[in-house]
Design an enzyme around this catalytic site. Structure first.
Site: not given
Length: 248
Positions: A87, A112, A131, A197
């Site tokens: 991801h 990340h 983040h 998130t």
């Protein structure tokens, strides 16, 4: 962020740093497993659909406040294991780094990337957002978001991208990372109460998003954006949350 973070314990928070396996990835940023469907998984993931303090948000209408931003305690350099969890590209840090916020200490676990940015500022996305995920002993999180715009090169990114981790596979260690390369010189920031998130969208995050961006070259941004395009959850409603703007 990791799906394992639904338990409010430090052990669960540290699981945020563990890369996901291909078998565990039953959510996506598009299609039938995209953000509109995350809440359909049930269980802890229900917060993705029913939560009232979801992230990211469009940062607008902030109230100027005397509230302090996070007091960062980051060393000049540290090392981190770079992985691609399917991801995002994630850097799990080693060494002592953290922040203090509202009388509580949080330890830096990982950082990340997202492309485009997840947060908007006055309705505008940046090409990329970083983040920095910090965990407290009780499992609550303080996440620092930094927007990345196109401009001068960021040396710290070059060291991370050079690892070129295999998707769902092995990575490598980036040594002597200068995390402060990711911080704008102006400490003005926005603060609000929000969530992870990604699933399970747990509402346990104290968010700080810097008002000013840092820069990276178009090539540096493209390296990540081509690997993980559209890796951003759409902005969520504010509901009745208070959004504060601090001077730093």
């Amino acid at each position: 962020m990791s799906r394992t973070l639904h338990s409010l314990t430090l052990a669960a928070a540290l699981a945020l740093a563990a890369p996901l396996t291909a078998q565990a990835q039953h959510w996506s940023y598009s299609g039938d497993e995209g953000p509109a469907h995350w809440g359909e998984h049930g269980g802890a993931d229900a917060s993705c659909a029913t939560g009232q303090q979801q992230s990211p948000i469009n940062i607008t209408g902030a109230i100027p406040a005397f509230a302090a931003g996070p007091a960062l305690d980051w060393p000049d350099t540290l090392a981190g294991e770079v992985v691609d969890n399917g991801h995002t590209v994630q850097v799990t840090v080693t060494g002592e780094a953290g922040l203090d916020l509202d009388g509580r200490h949080y330890r830096l676990v990982q950082f990340h990337f997202h492309a485009e940015s997840e947060h908007q500022i006055e309705g505008q996305n940046a090409p990329m957002e970083v983040h920095f995920v910090h965990a407290a002993e009780d499992g609550s999180l303080a996440v620092v978001g930094v927007m990345v715009e196109v401009g001068a090169a960021m040396p710290a990114l070059s060291g991370i991208w050079a690892i070129d981790p295999d998707p769902h596979g092995s990575g490598g260690v980036a040594a002597a990372l200068r995390l402060r390369d990711f911080l704008p010189t102006d400490p003005a920031a926005f603060r609000y109460a929000g969530s992870l998130t990604t699933p399970p969208c747990s509402e346990i995050v104290s968010w700080t998003v810097y008002a000013h961006a840092v820069t990276a070259t178009q090539a540096q941004i493209d390296w990540f954006a081509e690997r993980h395009p559209h890796s951003n959850r759409p902005v969520m409603p504010h509901h009745r949350r208070v959004l504060l703007q601090t001077a730093g």
